[in-house]
Write an enzyme that holds these catalytic residues in place. Structure first.
Site, short mmCIF file in Angstrom:
data_model
loop_
_atom_site.label_atom_id
_atom_site.label_comp_id
_atom_site.label_asym_id
_atom_site.label_seq_id
_atom_site.Cartn_x
_atom_site.Cartn_y
_atom_site.Cartn_z
N GLY A 32 0.84 -1.19 0.00
CA GLY A 32 0.00 0.00 0.00
C GLY A 32 0.88 1.24 0.00
CD GLU A 87 2.56 -7.76 7.72
OE1 GLU A 87 1.40 -7.40 7.88
OE2 GLU A 87 3.02 -8.80 8.24
CG ASP A 135 -1.50 -0.08 8.78
OD1 ASP A 135 -2.24 0.87 8.51
OD2 ASP A 135 -1.58 -1.20 8.25
NE ARG A 179 -27.47 13.07 11.72
CZ ARG A 179 -27.42 13.78 10.60
NH1 ARG A 179 -26.31 14.37 10.24
NH2 ARG A 179 -28.49 13.87 9.84
CG MET A 196 -7.09 2.39 6.28
SD MET A 196 -5.94 2.53 4.90
CE MET A 196 -7.05 2.21 3.52
CD GLU A 199 -8.49 -1.37 7.70
OE1 GLU A 199 -9.22 -1.14 6.73
OE2 GLU A 199 -7.26 -1.46 7.62
CG HIS A 250 -7.68 3.68 -0.20
ND1 HIS A 250 -8.83 2.92 -0.18
CD2 HIS A 250 -6.65 2.81 -0.21
CE1 HIS A 250 -8.51 1.64 -0.21
NE2 HIS A 250 -7.20 1.54 -0.22
CD GLN A 271 -7.50 6.41 7.47
OE1 GLN A 271 -7.15 6.08 8.59
NE2 GLN A 271 -8.29 5.66 6.73
O1 F6P Z 1 -1.13 -1.59 5.20
C1 F6P Z 1 -1.60 -0.35 4.90
C2 F6P Z 1 -3.10 -0.36 4.67
O2 F6P Z 1 -3.49 0.95 4.37
C3 F6P Z 1 -3.95 -0.94 5.81
O3 F6P Z 1 -4.19 -0.03 6.85
C4 F6P Z 1 -5.20 -1.33 5.07
O4 F6P Z 1 -5.89 -2.34 5.72
C5 F6P Z 1 -4.66 -1.81 3.76
O5 F6P Z 1 -3.42 -1.17 3.55
C6 F6P Z 1 -5.57 -1.53 2.60
O6 F6P Z 1 -4.99 -2.05 1.46
P1 F6P Z 1 -5.51 -1.78 -0.02
O7 F6P Z 1 -5.19 -0.36 -0.37
O8 F6P Z 1 -4.74 -2.72 -0.87
O9 F6P Z 1 -6.98 -2.01 -0.01
#
Ligand code: F6P
Length: 347
Positions: free
Chosen positions: A10, A109, A133, A168, A175, A227, A277, A279
């Site tokens: 990512g 990773e 992350d 509300r 993420m 998430e 995304h 973020q």
């Molecule tokens: O590892 C970074 C991350 O942004 C995670 O927080 C998220 O779960 C994942 O990548 C989302 O991946 P993709 O953009 O492939 O959907």
């Protein structure tokens, strides 16, 4: 020396700052030449390259994303075998074709896991850790995290005012599939009513109590949920069953589930906002630009020193070298005592 550079997994804000620092430092201090591999491990697998010199990296410091492109291609999977050659063999062959003496892999990773395996099989690799992350072991911070936290904090600030106008509860899904660092930091910085993270399964009744308590004040409840967070009664909150090339589950939907449950149990309107995304996009903060730049400088220095199989890492304020395997051995999760610090602000 000819050095290949790739960005995998990512994307995150700061990748271009690393690439720029590698190329400028390598060109001016170490007489290196560079080959840019496109889209993570797909580049060396498919021999897909792009020119990478000082002119190619001018102006990219503040830009989000990565000028090299990225992907979650897993070159060690069976799908990477082509015409009888494994992914590993294809990569080695293509590195030789391009005269690449060393490779800098910038990734999380999965990308670093592949880099570690390639090193064990004789490829000269240096790693640079990245992920919004902030869950990689061996480094105190990864670049991209600070930007993501600031984006989420700003979203929470904005949601406060509209939630209060309409009485509300607003649920913000951020993420973090295994680690709740973004939720913890953004929630603390944004004054969340409650923060829910994967490391600490939640009790929905308790969450509703916090929400009700906040409704007693003139402030509206903002629930920040990672998430990957899930209730105590379930082992996962997975809603989307698709897997990526490294076998990771895609998360998404816990915010909506929470909103429905909170509304049902409290009788108060609850709505969910998923930051997704957003973020990961856009310009990096000053902190991330500086960290990424320092990682780039130290990564090419490691290459020049022949320190292969190593990764640059932040320890305190120093950039150090650690074995790539240290980054991928164990995920850095939020410790219970860090979560406990935030709990005093719940409700
Ligand atoms: O590892 C970074 C991350 O942004 C995670 O927080 C998220 O779960 C994942 O990548 C989302 O991946 P993709 O953009 O492939 O959907």
């Amino acid at each position: 020396m000819r050095v290949g550079v790739l960005t995998g997994g990512g994307d995150c804000p700061g990748l271009n700052a690393v690439i720029r620092a590698i190329v400028r430092t390598g060109t001016f201090d170490h007489e290196c030449e560079f080959v840019g591999f496109r889209d993570g491990w797909r580049g060396p697998l498919d021999a897909d390259t792009q020119p990478l010199d000082v002119s190619a990296v001018r102006g990219i410091l503040p830009r989000g994303g990565t000028v090299l492109g990225s992907s979650r291609t897993n070159p060690l999977s069976d799908q990477a075998t082509l015409e009888g050659k494994t992914g590993m063999e294809r990569i080695k062959e293509n590195l030789a074709v391009f005269g690449v003496d060393a490779l800098i892999a910038i990734g999380g990773e999965d990308t670093l896991g592949v880099a570690g395996t390639l090193y064990e099989h004789g490829v000269n690799v240096v790693g640079v850790p990245k992920t919004i992350d902030n869950d990689l072991g061996a480094t105190d911070y990864t670049f991209g995290f600070d930007t993501a936290v600031n984006i989420a904090m700003e979203a929470i600030d904005r949601l406060h005012t509209t939630a209060e106008s309409h009485h509300r509860a607003l649920i913000v899904e951020v993420m973090g599939r295994n680690a709740g660092w973004i939720a913890l930091h953004a929630g603390l910085a944004g004054g969340a009513n409650v923060i829910l993270i994967p490391e600490h399964p939640f009790d929905i009744e308790e969450v509703c109590d916090y929400v009700q308590q906040r409704f007693q004040t003139r402030y509206a409840p903002i629930v920040v949920v990672a998430e990957g967070a899930h209730p105590k009664t379930l082992s996962t909150s997975v809603v989307d069953s698709k897997l990526d090339a490294f076998g990771h589950t895609r998360y998404g939907g816990v915010g909506q589930l929470l909103a429905e449950e909170i509304e049902r149990r409290t009788g108060k309107e609850a709505r969910a906002a998923v930051l997704g995304h957003i973020q990961r996009g856009g310009t990096p903060t000053a902190f991330d630009r500086v960290l990424a730049t320092r990682f780039g400088i130290h990564a090419i220095r490691a290459v020049a020193d022949g320190a292969f199989g190593m990764m640059v890492a932040l320890r305190g304020t120093e950039i150090v070298r650690v074995p790539i395997g240290d980054a991928t051995r164990e995920l850095k999760l939020v410790p219970p005592e860090r979560y406990a610090e935030a709990e005093v602000f719940f409700g």
